[in-house]
Enzyme design. Structure first.
Site, PDB file in Angstrom:
ATOM      1  N   TYR A 108     -43.224  85.756  30.836  1.00  0.00           N
ATOM      2  CA  TYR A 108     -42.057  86.773  31.189  1.00  0.00           C
ATOM      3  C   TYR A 108     -42.901  87.543  32.329  1.00  0.00           C
ATOM      4  CZ  TYR A 108     -38.113  90.212  32.212  1.00  0.00           C
ATOM      5  OH  TYR A 108     -37.492  90.423  32.995  1.00  0.00           O
ATOM      6  N   LYS A 130     -42.863  87.140  36.572  1.00  0.00           N
ATOM      7  CA  LYS A 130     -41.877  88.446  37.524  1.00  0.00           C
ATOM      8  C   LYS A 130     -43.143  88.814  38.401  1.00  0.00           C
ATOM      9  CE  LYS A 130     -37.932  88.518  36.119  1.00  0.00           C
ATOM     10  NZ  LYS A 130     -36.757  88.372  36.302  1.00  0.00           N
TER      11      LYS A 130
END
Length: 248
Positions: A156, A160
């Site tokens: 993640y 990002k």
């Protein structure tokens, strides 16, 4: 005059949560909104009606944002239905948390594809429209963990962080054509997913936040509205943290 009067916005993954809040805020400021989600189910249809209640054009599209060909077709449909695209919010995202030593290749690939490749897909499809119009605003939804990292979220966090690098690069590439690109890095935002956490976990988070509260999807929507509007006409290639000073 409303901030986004006459503009057309595309928001990915907007049937619920932060994406929905952004779509509703844009509509309240006069923008017509095309939004995507994996399936246009009853919940998505209800979101469509909520957006349209502001007196703007609204339509939901079923789209696998991680699929390049599917995205190209959906964007072509949106241009046909709405005539133009002024704002793109790359919001579609998932989590598949786990420590690196236990993370499967599937967990890694799924998060990178949905969170990061989807943004490439939509920018690739929307950029020619904005370039032809000589203007547009692209907003990538990043995260504070895309800046600082987080144990158990390497997939993640990487996705990002990629959203930030992508926005900065697109700002340099398309700036001469009048197209801006920025990223928003939310912190601990209260959504259906975070509401499911135990109270003691949430309290622990709040103690780390100088403003002593979690953010709301509407907090993030306010930042997105600024970046989508002409109020930020000279803002491009930037990352705006919406985190209550959690990561400053």
């Amino acid at each position: 005059m409303k901030l986004l009067e006459g503009k057309v916005a595309v928001v990915t993954g907007a049937a619920r949560g932060i994406g929905k809040a952004i779509a509703l805020k844009f509509a309240s400021e006069g923008a017509s909104v095309a939004f995507t989600d994996l399936n246009i189910d009853d919940n998505a249809k209800a979101t469509e009606q909520e957006i349209a209640a502001f007196g703007v054009k609204a339509k939901g599209y079923a789209s696998n944002a991680a699929n390049f060909e599917d995205t190209a077709k959906v964007v072509a449909e949106i241009v046909k239905d709405f005539g133009r695209i002024d704002i793109l919010v790359n919001n579609a995202g998932i989590t598949r948390d786990g420590l690196m030593l236990r993370m499967s290749e599937q967990q890694w690939d799924m998060v990178i594809n949905v969170n990061l490749k989807s943004a490439f897909n939509f920018i690739h499809a929307v950029a020619p429209v904005m370039v032809k119009q000589r203007g547009g605003s692209i907003i990538n939804m990043s995260s504070v963990v895309g800046v600082s990292g987080n144990a158990g979220q390497c997939n993640y966090s990487a996705s990002k962080a990629g959203m930030i690098g992508l926005a900065k690069s697109i700002a340099k590439e398309l700036g001469p054509r009048g197209v801006r690109a920025n990223a928003i890095a939310p912190g601990f935002i209260i959504t259906e997913m975070t509401n499911a956490l135990p109270d003691e976990v949430k309290e622990g988070w709040y103690k780390q936040i100088p403003l002593r509260r979690g953010g709301t999807p509407e907090d993030v929507a306010g930042v997105a509205t600024f970046l989508a509007s002409d109020l930020s006409a000279y803002v491009s290639g930037q990352v705006i943290h919406c985190c209550g000073a959690m990561n400053c």
